[in-house]
Design an enzyme around this catalytic site. Structure first.
Site, PDB file in Angstrom:
ATOM      1  N   LYS A 194       0.859  -1.188   0.000  1.00 36.93           N
ATOM      2  CA  LYS A 194       0.000   0.000   0.000  1.00 36.93           C
ATOM      3  C   LYS A 194       0.892   1.233   0.000  1.00 36.93           C
ATOM      4  O   LYS A 194       1.655   1.455   0.944  1.00 36.93           O
ATOM      5  CB  LYS A 194      -0.877  -0.029   1.248  1.00 36.93           C
ATOM      6  CG  LYS A 194      -1.793   1.161   1.387  1.00 36.93           C
ATOM      7  CD  LYS A 194      -2.733   0.965   2.557  1.00 36.93           C
ATOM      8  CE  LYS A 194      -3.620   2.161   2.772  1.00 36.93           C
ATOM      9  NZ  LYS A 194      -4.516   1.970   3.918  1.00 36.93           N
ATOM     10  N   ARG A 216       0.651   9.667   6.309  1.00 35.35           N
ATOM     11  CA  ARG A 216       0.786   8.240   6.611  1.00 35.35           C
ATOM     12  C   ARG A 216       2.104   7.668   6.098  1.00 35.35           C
ATOM     13  O   ARG A 216       2.256   6.467   5.955  1.00 35.35           O
ATOM     14  CB  ARG A 216      -0.372   7.476   5.983  1.00 35.35           C
ATOM     15  CG  ARG A 216      -1.743   7.892   6.473  1.00 35.35           C
ATOM     16  CD  ARG A 216      -2.766   6.805   6.259  1.00 35.35           C
ATOM     17  NE  ARG A 216      -4.097   7.273   5.961  1.00 35.35           N
ATOM     18  CZ  ARG A 216      -4.899   7.901   6.821  1.00 35.35           C
ATOM     19  NH1 ARG A 216      -4.489   8.163   8.042  1.00 35.35           N
ATOM     20  NH2 ARG A 216      -6.096   8.290   6.441  1.00 35.35           N
ATOM     21  N   LYS A 247      -2.172  -1.406  -3.964  1.00 33.91           N
ATOM     22  CA  LYS A 247      -3.043  -0.231  -3.885  1.00 33.91           C
ATOM     23  C   LYS A 247      -2.203   1.025  -3.888  1.00 33.91           C
ATOM     24  O   LYS A 247      -1.258   1.089  -3.107  1.00 33.91           O
ATOM     25  CB  LYS A 247      -3.854  -0.330  -2.588  1.00 33.91           C
ATOM     26  CG  LYS A 247      -4.699   0.865  -2.274  1.00 33.91           C
ATOM     27  CD  LYS A 247      -5.390   0.698  -0.946  1.00 33.91           C
ATOM     28  CE  LYS A 247      -5.936   2.040  -0.525  1.00 33.91           C
ATOM     29  NZ  LYS A 247      -6.082   2.191   0.871  1.00 33.91           N
ATOM     30  N   TYR A 312     -14.962   1.273  -7.330  1.00 35.42           N
ATOM     31  CA  TYR A 312     -16.209   2.045  -7.294  1.00 35.42           C
ATOM     32  C   TYR A 312     -16.942   1.957  -8.620  1.00 35.42           C
ATOM     33  O   TYR A 312     -18.093   2.367  -8.725  1.00 35.42           O
ATOM     34  CB  TYR A 312     -15.893   3.517  -6.951  1.00 35.42           C
ATOM     35  CG  TYR A 312     -15.079   3.630  -5.679  1.00 35.42           C
ATOM     36  CD1 TYR A 312     -15.696   3.498  -4.434  1.00 35.42           C
ATOM     37  CD2 TYR A 312     -13.698   3.808  -5.713  1.00 35.42           C
ATOM     38  CE1 TYR A 312     -14.961   3.552  -3.268  1.00 35.42           C
ATOM     39  CE2 TYR A 312     -12.947   3.869  -4.548  1.00 35.42           C
ATOM     40  CZ  TYR A 312     -13.583   3.734  -3.329  1.00 35.42           C
ATOM     41  OH  TYR A 312     -12.856   3.764  -2.170  1.00 35.42           O
TER      42      TYR A 312
END
Ligand code: PBG
Ligand code: ZN
Length: 323
Positions: A194, A216, A247, A312
């Site tokens: 990620k 992050r 991701k 999505y």
């Protein structure tokens, strides 16, 4: 004159027969955002077509998904109260636990995945408990509460957990906790590679999870590092992850291919919010053939090596596949 692929190009039946990659509805996991309350269906500006929904509305949505032929979802939660340790996620009556129970009761065949992380539940928006200096996340303290969160989801009837916080030793720790409580058969899909990505921007609006300070980068990966990206996924496979993930997806298809060639577990890609938002913006600006660009993007994920696509776009893709 000899032309090797001429016959393949000329006949559409033959083209179908030799096609190397295909997209089916079974490839998809559709993300849903659960908000506490009732009768809520709130679109968030940066992600047209994506809604925050209360549990009752989510149930209507699940009926729609099943009618479209989509049978897998991943849940994100927006609790009514956020605090420093994300208490809502540690409570059997928290928003995600409640949603899992309600969905599994009404739609037992729906495959329900839960995102396992704390950024949606903490008031500071980081993925776990902060360290003493309040500069970053305390890895080991976060593992303890992640295990608690996992057991609550398991008890609520979730079909798979998807830890997304990139803590060190996370998969082995969770596997052990699940096994110790009788959940040996509950699979783990790790957000194993990620990246610290600007493509998550719109998600943080929908999930109301933007960090209140810092970023992050201490626990997510540097987009510049290929070998580290591969190592992270291999590490999670060794720790017992059942499914690995890259991701974001589109800007990292080289990494998808690299990892696919080195692992034996299935591989997922997360076609994240910013990727979706870009296509939607281009569609709304009238500058692309949206459906074709979308399908081309999906086939690229599969071609690169993805077995599973979290997207999505899943409903739009299903509608096209259904016609
Ligand atoms: C963390 C999580 C994030 C996304 C999925 N799980 C956000 C983050 O790491 O900041 C992003 C997904 C997207 O952008 O669509 N729980
Ligand atoms: Zn997080």
């Amino acid at each position: 004159m000899f032309k090797r692929f001429r016959r393949l190009r000329m006949n559409s039946n033959l083209r179908d027969l030799v096609r190397e990659t295909s997209i089916t509805k079974d490839d998809f996991i559709y993300p849903l955002f659960v908000k506490s309350g009732e009768g809520i269906k709130k679109e968030v500006g940066s992600l047209p077509g994506v809604f925050q929904m209360s549990v009752d509305t989510i149930l209507q949505e699940c009926a729609q998904l099943e009618a479209l032929g989509l049978h897998s979802i991943i849940l994100f939660g927006i609790p009514s109260v956020k605090d420093s340790i994300g208490s809502d996620a540690l409570c059997e009556h928290g928003i995600i636990a409640t949603a899992i129970k309600a969905i599994k009761k009404e739609f037992p065949k729906m495959f329900v995945v839960s995102d396992l992380c704390f950024c949606e539940f903490t008031d500071h928006g980081h993925c776990g408990i902060l360290d003493m200096q309040h500069e970053s996340v305390n890895n080991d303290a976060t593992l303890e509460i992640l295990a608690k969160q996992a057991l609550i989801h398991a008890k609520s009837g979730v079909d798979m957990i998807a830890p997304s916080g990139m803590m060190d030793g996370m998969i082995a720790f969770l596997r052990e906790a699940l096994d110790a409580h009788g959940y040996e058969n509950l699979p783990i899909m790790s957000y194993s590679t990620k990246f610290a990505s600007a493509y998550y921007g719109p998600f943080r609006d929908v999930a109301e999870s933007a960090p209140s300070f810092g970023d992050r980068r201490t626990y997510q990966m540097d987009p510049a590092n290929r070998r580290e990206a591969i190592a992270e996924s291999i590490e999670d496979e060794l720790q017992g992850a059942d499914i690995l993930m890259v991701k974001p997806a589109l800007a990292y298809l080289d990494i998808v291919r690299d990892i696919k060639e080195r692992i034996t577990t299935p591989l997922a890609v997360y076609n994240v919010s910013g990727e979706y938002a870009m296509l939607k913006a281009a569609q709304n600006a009238g500058v692309i053939d949206y459906e074709r660009v979308m399908m081309e993007t999906m086939i690229a994920f599969k071609r690169a090596g993805a077995d599973i696509i979290i997207s999505y776009h899943a409903k739009e893709v299903a509608r096209i596949l259904n016609t």
